[in-house]
Design a protein around this motif. Structure first.
Motif, PDB file in Angstrom:
ATOM      1  N   SER A  50       1.193   4.460   7.609  1.00  0.00           N
ATOM      2  CA  SER A  50       2.189   3.764   6.803  1.00  0.00           C
ATOM      3  C   SER A  50       2.143   4.312   5.393  1.00  0.00           C
ATOM      4  O   SER A  50       1.202   5.006   5.016  1.00  0.00           O
ATOM      5  CB  SER A  50       1.887   2.266   6.775  1.00  0.00           C
ATOM      6  N   GLY A  51       3.141   4.015   4.604  1.00  0.00           N
ATOM      7  CA  GLY A  51       3.119   4.431   3.207  1.00  0.00           C
ATOM      8  C   GLY A  51       3.946   5.667   2.947  1.00  0.00           C
ATOM      9  O   GLY A  51       3.984   6.592   3.759  1.00  0.00           O
ATOM     10  N   ARG A  52       4.575   5.687   1.779  1.00  0.00           N
ATOM     11  CA  ARG A  52       5.476   6.791   1.456  1.00  0.00           C
ATOM     12  C   ARG A  52       4.764   7.974   0.826  1.00  0.00           C
ATOM     13  O   ARG A  52       5.366   8.993   0.594  1.00  0.00           O
ATOM     14  CB  ARG A  52       6.575   6.289   0.516  1.00  0.00           C
ATOM     15  N   THR A  53       3.466   7.847   0.545  1.00  0.00           N
ATOM     16  CA  THR A  53       2.740   8.943  -0.096  1.00  0.00           C
ATOM     17  C   THR A  53       1.771   9.615   0.867  1.00  0.00           C
ATOM     18  O   THR A  53       0.777  10.201   0.453  1.00  0.00           O
ATOM     19  CB  THR A  53       1.969   8.423  -1.316  1.00  0.00           C
ATOM     20  N   PHE A  54       2.065   9.537   2.149  1.00  0.00           N
ATOM     21  CA  PHE A  54       1.164  10.085   3.154  1.00  0.00           C
ATOM     22  C   PHE A  54       0.880  11.555   2.918  1.00  0.00           C
ATOM     23  O   PHE A  54      -0.223  12.035   3.187  1.00  0.00           O
ATOM     24  CB  PHE A  54       1.762   9.871   4.545  1.00  0.00           C
ATOM     25  N   SER A  55       1.843  12.298   2.425  1.00  0.00           N
ATOM     26  CA  SER A  55       1.665  13.735   2.222  1.00  0.00           C
ATOM     27  C   SER A  55       0.581  14.048   1.200  1.00  0.00           C
ATOM     28  O   SER A  55       0.079  15.168   1.157  1.00  0.00           O
ATOM     29  CB  SER A  55       2.987  14.375   1.788  1.00  0.00           C
ATOM     30  N   LYS A 103       7.225  12.512   9.551  1.00  0.00           N
ATOM     31  CA  LYS A 103       6.977  11.416  10.486  1.00  0.00           C
ATOM     32  C   LYS A 103       5.713  10.635  10.129  1.00  0.00           C
ATOM     33  O   LYS A 103       5.311   9.737  10.873  1.00  0.00           O
ATOM     34  CB  LYS A 103       6.853  11.960  11.911  1.00  0.00           C
ATOM     35  N   ASN A 104       5.075  10.997   9.006  1.00  0.00           N
ATOM     36  CA  ASN A 104       3.826  10.323   8.608  1.00  0.00           C
ATOM     37  C   ASN A 104       2.808  10.315   9.749  1.00  0.00           C
ATOM     38  O   ASN A 104       2.143   9.305   9.996  1.00  0.00           O
ATOM     39  CB  ASN A 104       4.099   8.884   8.156  1.00  0.00           C
ATOM     40  N   VAL A 156      -3.063   3.088   2.640  1.00  0.00           N
ATOM     41  CA  VAL A 156      -2.426   3.580   3.852  1.00  0.00           C
ATOM     42  C   VAL A 156      -3.062   2.889   5.047  1.00  0.00           C
ATOM     43  O   VAL A 156      -4.257   2.600   5.038  1.00  0.00           O
ATOM     44  CB  VAL A 156      -2.552   5.121   3.952  1.00  0.00           C
ATOM     45  N   ASN A 158       4.581  15.494   7.954  1.00  0.00           N
ATOM     46  CA  ASN A 158       4.717  14.530   6.860  1.00  0.00           C
ATOM     47  C   ASN A 158       6.017  13.745   6.944  1.00  0.00           C
ATOM     48  O   ASN A 158       6.088  12.606   6.481  1.00  0.00           O
ATOM     49  CB  ASN A 158       4.618  15.245   5.520  1.00  0.00           C
TER      50      ASN A 158
END
Length: 123
Positions: free
Chosen positions: A25-30, A75-76, A2, A73
């Protein structure tokens, strides 16, 4: 991995407010725990606040009741709302993130860091 980018720092008078943002950045921020640390000149980096991936929240005693951490999450982004600012809050503020944290209050627990944003509180 990230990448983190902080924004929202600036110069404010004592008693004022600022809101810092930490965009990731990144789709797994949550799945990441995120924390804010700060470092004043000639001082060690210190814990400010953290939010876990489940939403649990922790604060340093010095900011409890004045600062609020939150995450969006979708909006990351993680925010740090800072109210009733004091001159002793002056520092560079960093956000940090990681998936597995041994100690939220220990900066060495985090592998991913932003570049920092300066907060200056004048008398």
């Amino acid at each position: 991995q990230v990448q983190l980018v902080e924004s929202g720092g600036g110069l404010v008078q004592a008693g004022g407010s600022l809101r810092l943002s930490c965009a990731a950045s990144g789709r797994t921020f949550s799945s990441y725990a995120v924390a804010w640390f700060r470092q004043a000149p000639e001082k060690e980096r210190e814990f400010v606040a953290a939010v876990t991936r489940t939403g649990a929240i922790y604060y340093a005693d010095s900011v409890k009741g004045r600062f609020t951490i939150s995450r969006d999450n979708a909006k990351n982004t993680v925010y740090l709302q800072m109210n009733s600012l004091k001159p002793e809050d002056t520092a560079v503020y960093y956000c940090a993130a990681d998936t597995y944290i041994s100690s939220l209050r220990d900066p060495t627990s985090f592998d991913y860091w932003g570049q920092g944003t300066q907060v200056t509180v004048s008398i």
